[in-house]
Structures are given as C-alpha cells and as structure tokens.
Design an enzyme around this catalytic site. Structure first.
Site, PDB file in Angstrom:
ATOM      1  N   HIS A   2       0.816  -1.229   0.000  1.00  0.00           N
ATOM      2  CA  HIS A   2       0.000   0.000   0.000  1.00  0.00           C
ATOM      3  C   HIS A   2       0.852   1.283   0.000  1.00  0.00           C
ATOM      4  O   HIS A   2       0.721   2.170   0.837  1.00  0.00           O
ATOM      5  CB  HIS A   2      -1.093  -0.006   1.069  1.00  0.00           C
ATOM      6  CG  HIS A   2      -0.683  -0.141   2.519  1.00  0.00           C
ATOM      7  ND1 HIS A   2       0.373   0.526   3.066  1.00  0.00           N
ATOM      8  CD2 HIS A   2      -1.233  -0.854   3.531  1.00  0.00           C
ATOM      9  CE1 HIS A   2       0.467   0.245   4.347  1.00  0.00           C
ATOM     10  NE2 HIS A   2      -0.487  -0.606   4.651  1.00  0.00           N
ATOM     11  N   HIS A  39      -4.962  -7.864  15.271  1.00  0.00           N
ATOM     12  CA  HIS A  39      -5.061  -6.671  14.418  1.00  0.00           C
ATOM     13  C   HIS A  39      -5.936  -6.999  13.208  1.00  0.00           C
ATOM     14  O   HIS A  39      -5.788  -8.053  12.595  1.00  0.00           O
ATOM     15  CB  HIS A  39      -3.625  -6.286  14.010  1.00  0.00           C
ATOM     16  CG  HIS A  39      -3.478  -5.149  13.077  1.00  0.00           C
ATOM     17  ND1 HIS A  39      -4.360  -4.091  13.016  1.00  0.00           N
ATOM     18  CD2 HIS A  39      -2.516  -4.870  12.147  1.00  0.00           C
ATOM     19  CE1 HIS A  39      -3.945  -3.232  12.108  1.00  0.00           C
ATOM     20  NE2 HIS A  39      -2.839  -3.684  11.562  1.00  0.00           N
ATOM     21  N   GLU A  58      -6.144  -5.462  10.225  1.00  0.00           N
ATOM     22  CA  GLU A  58      -5.718  -5.152   8.850  1.00  0.00           C
ATOM     23  C   GLU A  58      -5.593  -6.442   8.039  1.00  0.00           C
ATOM     24  O   GLU A  58      -5.219  -7.496   8.552  1.00  0.00           O
ATOM     25  CB  GLU A  58      -4.420  -4.331   8.829  1.00  0.00           C
ATOM     26  CG  GLU A  58      -4.218  -3.674   7.470  1.00  0.00           C
ATOM     27  CD  GLU A  58      -3.160  -2.574   7.435  1.00  0.00           C
ATOM     28  OE1 GLU A  58      -2.465  -2.337   8.448  1.00  0.00           O
ATOM     29  OE2 GLU A  58      -3.043  -1.938   6.365  1.00  0.00           O
ATOM     30  N   ASP A  73      -3.734  -7.836   5.891  1.00  0.00           N
ATOM     31  CA  ASP A  73      -2.568  -8.717   5.717  1.00  0.00           C
ATOM     32  C   ASP A  73      -2.539  -9.774   6.824  1.00  0.00           C
ATOM     33  O   ASP A  73      -1.828 -10.770   6.716  1.00  0.00           O
ATOM     34  CB  ASP A  73      -1.249  -7.928   5.671  1.00  0.00           C
ATOM     35  CG  ASP A  73      -1.122  -6.843   6.713  1.00  0.00           C
ATOM     36  OD1 ASP A  73      -2.150  -6.353   7.199  1.00  0.00           O
ATOM     37  OD2 ASP A  73       0.021  -6.476   7.037  1.00  0.00           O
ATOM     38  N   ASP A 122       1.877  -5.715  14.492  1.00  0.00           N
ATOM     39  CA  ASP A 122       2.783  -4.966  13.612  1.00  0.00           C
ATOM     40  C   ASP A 122       3.958  -4.343  14.371  1.00  0.00           C
ATOM     41  O   ASP A 122       4.972  -3.975  13.765  1.00  0.00           O
ATOM     42  CB  ASP A 122       2.021  -3.838  12.911  1.00  0.00           C
ATOM     43  CG  ASP A 122       1.206  -4.341  11.730  1.00  0.00           C
ATOM     44  OD1 ASP A 122       1.550  -5.383  11.158  1.00  0.00           O
ATOM     45  OD2 ASP A 122       0.223  -3.674  11.373  1.00  0.00           O
ATOM     46  N   TYR A 156      10.245   0.511   8.755  1.00  0.00           N
ATOM     47  CA  TYR A 156       8.877   0.158   9.153  1.00  0.00           C
ATOM     48  C   TYR A 156       8.344   1.195  10.148  1.00  0.00           C
ATOM     49  O   TYR A 156       7.232   1.702  10.009  1.00  0.00           O
ATOM     50  CB  TYR A 156       8.876  -1.244   9.788  1.00  0.00           C
ATOM     51  CG  TYR A 156       7.490  -1.821   9.901  1.00  0.00           C
ATOM     52  CD1 TYR A 156       6.983  -2.644   8.903  1.00  0.00           C
ATOM     53  CD2 TYR A 156       6.683  -1.523  10.985  1.00  0.00           C
ATOM     54  CE1 TYR A 156       5.694  -3.157   8.998  1.00  0.00           C
ATOM     55  CE2 TYR A 156       5.409  -2.029  11.085  1.00  0.00           C
ATOM     56  CZ  TYR A 156       4.912  -2.845  10.089  1.00  0.00           C
ATOM     57  OH  TYR A 156       3.639  -3.347  10.172  1.00  0.00           O
TER      58      TYR A 156
HETATM   59 FE1  FEO Z   1      -1.263  -3.130  10.026  1.00  0.00          FE
HETATM   60 FE2  FEO Z   1       0.676  -5.718   9.001  1.00  0.00          FE
HETATM   61  O1  FEO Z   1      -0.872  -4.706   9.166  1.00  0.00           O
END
Ligand code: FEO
Length: 394
Positions: A24, A78, A80, A82, A164, A191
């Site tokens: 992204h 989490h 998200e 992924d 993450d 990151y």
């Molecule tokens: Fe915030 Fe690795 O997703």
C-alpha cells in the site's frame, strides 16, 4: 515457509510474500512475511492469520504440526487485511463457531469488515485466558497502529506476540534476529518511519505502560519479518529512541528538477550542509521512493526542500512527498525551501506553507532563483546550506 518450532509447543506457521514490491505505497524491496503463530497446549491457539491468497500455505504449515481442525481458538491481534485476509477460510476450515479473541475495537472492526456473525470474544486490557499450562494475557495497544491493535503475551514462556509492532518488511532466509544481525535494523527503522512515526508520542507512553508491568521478554514475535530472540531489548530501545525523534546532525535535501537548475541548487545546498559537518544527501524525489526518504527523515535534524514552479504550482512530485510526510508528523525538524523558476515562482512560498503546517522551524524565507543559477546564486545556496547546518548544530 515451513512450520518452525520457536519454543516447546510453539510454532511459527506464517508465510513469505517474496515478490511484493509495493505494500500500500511502501516499497518492499525484499518482500515481506505474514507471520502467524501456533500454540499447542490443552487448547490449540492460532495467533493471527495471513493475507488472502496465502491460506493454503498457512494450512500446509499448520498441518506439519497438527490437523488445522484441531485449532480451538483464534487470536486476532489486528484487523488489517494482511493478517485477517485468510480469517474466513481459516474459520471455514476449523469451524465457524470457534471463538475469535480480539480487542473491543477489533470486534467492531472485524464485524464491519467481514459482516459475519462469528463467535467474537472481545477482551479487556490485561484480561487473561488459560489455555492449559499456559496463559495468554491480552494487552490493548491502540494505535500501534490501528485502533484495534493489541499484543498477546504468553506468560509462562515470556513471549510477546506484538502484531505490527517491532515488525520489518523482510522476506529472506533469516527467521530470527541472530541469523541476520544488525542488517535487520534498517528494515525495522523503515517500518517505524513509515507505519508508526505519526504515533510516536502515543507509542512511547504505551511502551512505558507495558514496560511498567514488569514483563520479561524472552522473545518478541511480530507479524512481519524476523523474530527477536537474541536481544529483544535492542528493538525496544530502538523504538524508545525513534519515538523521541531526537534530531541528529543530519539533513535531508529533497528536490525535483525540470532542466537541472533546481538540481544545481540542491547540490550547492548539500555542499553547504556538509561543509559545516552536517551529513546531508540530495534526494531527487522521482528517483527515491517516498518510504526510503521517510526513513532518512526520521532522524534528520533538517529537511530542505527544492522545487521548480510549474504552472504556478509546486512540482507534483514534491506535493506527493510533502503530503505523505505531513501525514507521518515528523517532529523536531528545521525546514527551508529553495527552487528555480521562470516567471512566477510560487513554489518556494508553497513549500514554506507545507513545512509550517508540519510545525518545522523555518529558519529562512527561502531562496528563489530565476532561470539557471549563476555562480552568485549557487553561493547563496551554499550559504543557505551552511545556515541550516548551524541551526541543526544548535
Ligand atoms: Fe497493520 Fe501488518 O498490518
């Protein structure tokens, strides 16, 4: 990626995404991993799933340890995608009635995302769940980096599953920090700079709170990249440092150029910075990825931005990086602007406006040069670099 035993009864069962190069908008030159962990006790627990499209690999990895249908519960640290992209397939395989432990915000977000009436078990901060001889403790970590984010701590083994947090977009032969050494720190820093920087103050507080619990960490298992087992305090200390965003004697010079005039200015500004002992490098913003640039910005004391004026505007590539940077809220920066122009020259003013919006300390009105910079103009650029450097050095 095969199942790897990381401790007695605990396995890493996630997958590598070798060829993803754009996550992204973040450049992932080495790909990434979607880590998932299996704990086999009286209850068998799966912590986080993997991105959609990788569920079969996840099932293959789990099957090296147990039949996936033996999984009793899923922990979703989490929402998200992924980490939840394969959740529907996992539940389909293990049984749709199996509980999903998540934070309260995780419950809300998962319900909105999947529109399924799954067996959610929202947990409170600090809540514990006995899974046999082991205990899971759920730690709410809102905004590391979504409102739903939480960590799960395995008390008896002293292992933190940190979602993450402490992650790195890295896919390679190494599975543990000691197998790659210091080379992993640049990935961890990138990151942090691109995913977490905007929550620096918040993360610092959360780290203080989590550290204040007096927990011991034998291992930190993030959802991306290698597991920290050799010295987990190293990454925690790096986070404390990055959260503070203490400026170093370093500057980032960003520019774009149409016919090399603004480029010449960028090089002269950089020379001035270096002359004063401030480490600086010019970045042509169409030749360096914005996520690499932000990694440099994290510890820089100054950001100096140069843009030509195009159609009475900032050059679009500079608008791109400045918009991205503004969202990440870098702290403690000195700012300055420069640029070449033909007949109107609005860009410098526009850059200053963006730098001011980021609360940078603007130490100069900015330097505009019409057409090609001559020797005197380049000397002025050099002096601007020196002025910025002196301000960085305090
Ligand atoms: Fe915030 Fe690795 O997703």
């Amino acid at each position: 990626m095969e199942a790897i035993k990381i401790a007695d009864g605990i396995y890493s069962v996630g997958v590598r995404d070798w060829n993803i190069r754009d996550f992204h908008g973040y450049s992932t030159d080495l790909g990434t991993t979607y880590n998932s962990f299996l704990i086999v006790d009286e209850k068998t627990v799966l912590i986080d799933t993997v991105k959609e499209g990788f569920a079969d690999q996840l099932f293959d990895n789990i099957a090296q340890v147990v039949d996936p249908r033996q999984i009793d519960l899923v922990v979703s640290n989490h929402t998200e995608m992924d980490h939840t992209g394969s959740l529907a397939r996992v539940l389909h395989r293990i049984g749709e009635d199996k509980p999903i432990y998540c934070s309260k915000m995780g419950h809300k977000n998962l319900a909105k995302h999947f529109r399924q009436k799954w067996n959610y078990r929202p947990v409170a901060n600090g809540e514990e769940l006995k899974i046999g001889k082991r205990t899971l403790t759920f730690l709410e970590t809102r905004m590391i980096h979504w409102p739903d984010s939480m960590f799960t701590y395995l008390k008896e083994d002293k292992i933190l599953f940190s979602s993450d947090g402490f992650g790195q977009h890295y896919a390679g032969p190494a599975r543990f920090d000691d197998q790659i050494g210091d080379a992993i720190m640049q990935h961890a820093k990138k990151y942090f700079a691109n995913i977490l920087m905007l929550y620096s103050a918040h993360i610092q507080k959360l780290l203080d709170n989590v550290m204040g619990l007096g927990l011991e960490f034998k291992m930190i298992c993030p959802d991306h990249g290698v597991i920290w087992r050799q010295d987990p305090t190293k990454i925690i200390e790096a986070y404390v440092r990055w959260c503070r965003q203490e400026p170093q004697q370093k500057a980032v010079v960003l520019y774009d150029t149409m016919w090399h005039s603004t480029e010449k200015m960028a090089e002269a500004v950089t020379a001035g910075l270096n002359q004063e002992g401030v480490v600086a490098k010019p970045f042509h913003v169409r030749k360096s990825h914005r996520s690499e640039i932000m990694t440099e910005v994290l510890e820089a004391g100054a950001v100096v931005v140069g843009s030509p004026t195009l159609n009475n505007q900032l050059f679009p590539s500079l608008a791109d990086i400045l918009t991205y940077m503004k969202g990440l809220k870098p702290l403690n920066k000195i700012g300055a602007a420069f640029g070449s122009y033909g007949w109107s020259g609005e860009a410098v003013k526009m850059i200053n406006k963006e730098l001011e919006a980021m609360k940078f300390d603007i130490i100069d009105a900015g330097l505009k040069v019409q057409y090609v910079p001559d020797k005197d103009a380049l000397q002025s650029c050099f002096e601007l670099g020196r002025k910025v450097a002196r301000a960085v050095k305090g």
